[in-house]
Design a protein around this motif. Structure first.
Motif, short mmCIF file in Angstrom:
data_model
loop_
_atom_site.label_atom_id
_atom_site.label_comp_id
_atom_site.label_asym_id
_atom_site.label_seq_id
_atom_site.Cartn_x
_atom_site.Cartn_y
_atom_site.Cartn_z
N ILE A 112 0.82 -1.21 0.00
CA ILE A 112 0.00 0.00 0.00
C ILE A 112 0.85 1.26 0.00
O ILE A 112 0.42 2.33 -0.47
N LYS A 165 1.41 3.31 -3.55
CA LYS A 165 0.44 4.32 -3.98
C LYS A 165 0.67 5.63 -3.24
O LYS A 165 0.60 6.72 -3.84
N GLU A 166 0.98 5.55 -1.95
CA GLU A 166 1.20 6.76 -1.16
C GLU A 166 2.51 7.44 -1.54
O GLU A 166 2.60 8.67 -1.52
#
Length: 342
Positions: free
Chosen positions: A201, A204-205
């Motif tokens: 995850i 994406k950040e």
């Protein structure tokens, strides 16, 4: 030498054990101090990203870290300040400061080899390390990423602080770039780095963060719920989208192989050893031999192989080559080179 490891870990609990294991195994032998900064950088809040670090903190406290500075949602620091909170301790008690991120995986041999290289090269103030930047999956990686990672603390009046990313300045008023440095050779250590994975995850950040932090932005985009190379980024810097490497069984650090889609050529670069080698280029779809050549390669020179007039990038279902390198009838290197990828 006393070695201070500046360990940064955020939202990466699945990586912590593998990352820290070799350092703790060598901790007493090499007088290693491990200080950790953990917490989302404050810039992320400005981008609307919620902190999510509790599972990582739970994992970190299972390890006997020498000190841990954790920043919660109401006390977040920017990247420089977060790293400096650890640096200001290590720089006064250690001979080396070694930057380690939680998605970087050294082996015990990697650490030993790097320490030996540093001991043998006292003329350098700081060192960069080559990383295999795993991209999309844990099988495919990009080459060419070798950021600053190790700084001696007794040079140039001592280290002052980080002023951007992994960049430090010294107490003599100058920054690290003006000081003598070396790249740790790939045949000494070439480190696994889970940098841009679809199932992480943080990828994406990081795109949002890098688009706001770096001059040319981020080299990736998030589209159709997955990572992709940014055509806009590579057009802006006037470079081809990178090819990706996939290790098969044996993999040499004595040289690197790249492929230019535009020129339809392989390039042999970063040669560390003079030797006679046979290079074989195969069609990975069917195993057919495309080209074979015997070459005497000399260290510090570059070479190219033009395997065929066929424009491989124009073939719709041609996605990768297999490259086999032999020395004295023994395979010393075997990899897939992916020229197309989703």
């Amino acid at each position: 030498m006393k070695i201070g490891v500046l360990f940064s870990a955020y939202n990466s609990e699945g990586y912590i054990d593998e990352c820290l294991s070799p350092w703790f195994k060598l901790k007493n032998e090499f007088d290693i101090t491990i200080g950790c900064n953990s917490g989302m950088y404050s810039d992320y809040v400005n981008f609307g990203i919620e902190p999510k670090n509790k599972p990582t903190l739970k994992k970190l406290v299972e390890h006997d870290l020498d000190f841990l500075i954790s920043t919660g949602p109401k006390s977040l620091l920017d990247e420089n300040s977060s790293k400096n909170s650890i640096l200001h301790i290590l720089k006064n008690s250690c001979d080396l400061v070694w930057i380690l991120d939680s998605d970087e995986f050294y082996t015990e041999n990697d650490i030993r080899n790097i320490i030996t290289f540093i001991e043998q090269t006292p003329e350098y103030d700081w060192y960069t390390i080559n990383f295999k930047n795993y991209t999309f999956t844990t099988k495919l990686f990009m080459d060419g990423f070798n950021p600053p990672r190790i700084f001696r603390t007794d040079r140039n009046g001592g280290i002052n602080e980080f002023y951007f990313d992994n960049h430090v300045n010294y107490n003599d008023g100058e920054n690290f770039e003006s000081k003598p440095h070396a790249v740790i050779p790939r045949n000494v250590a070439w480190i696994k780095h889970y940098s841009w994975l679809n199932n992480d995850i943080r990828s994406k950040e990081k795109i949002v963060y890098q688009n706001n932090r770096f001059l040319n932005g981020c080299s990736f985009v998030w589209e159709d719920n997955k990572l992709k190379f940014s055509n806009e980024f590579y057009n802006r810097i006037n470079q081809e989208i990178p090819i990706l490497h996939e290790e098969i069984d044996v993999f040499s650090g004595d040289f690197t192989l790249e492929f230019s889609r535009i020129e339809n050529k392989f390039y042999i670069k970063n040669i560390l050893k003079t030797q006679n080698l046979i290079f074989k280029v195969y069609d990975a779809r069917n195993g057919n031999l495309i080209y074979e050549t015997n070459m005497d390669i000399i260290s510090d020179y570059n070479y190219f192989i033009y395997p065929s007039s066929t424009q491989f990038n124009d073939i719709p279902n041609f996605n990768k080559f297999r490259i086999e390198v032999l020395k004295d009838d023994t395979i010393i290197h075997n990899e897939f080179i992916h020229i197309k990828h989703e």
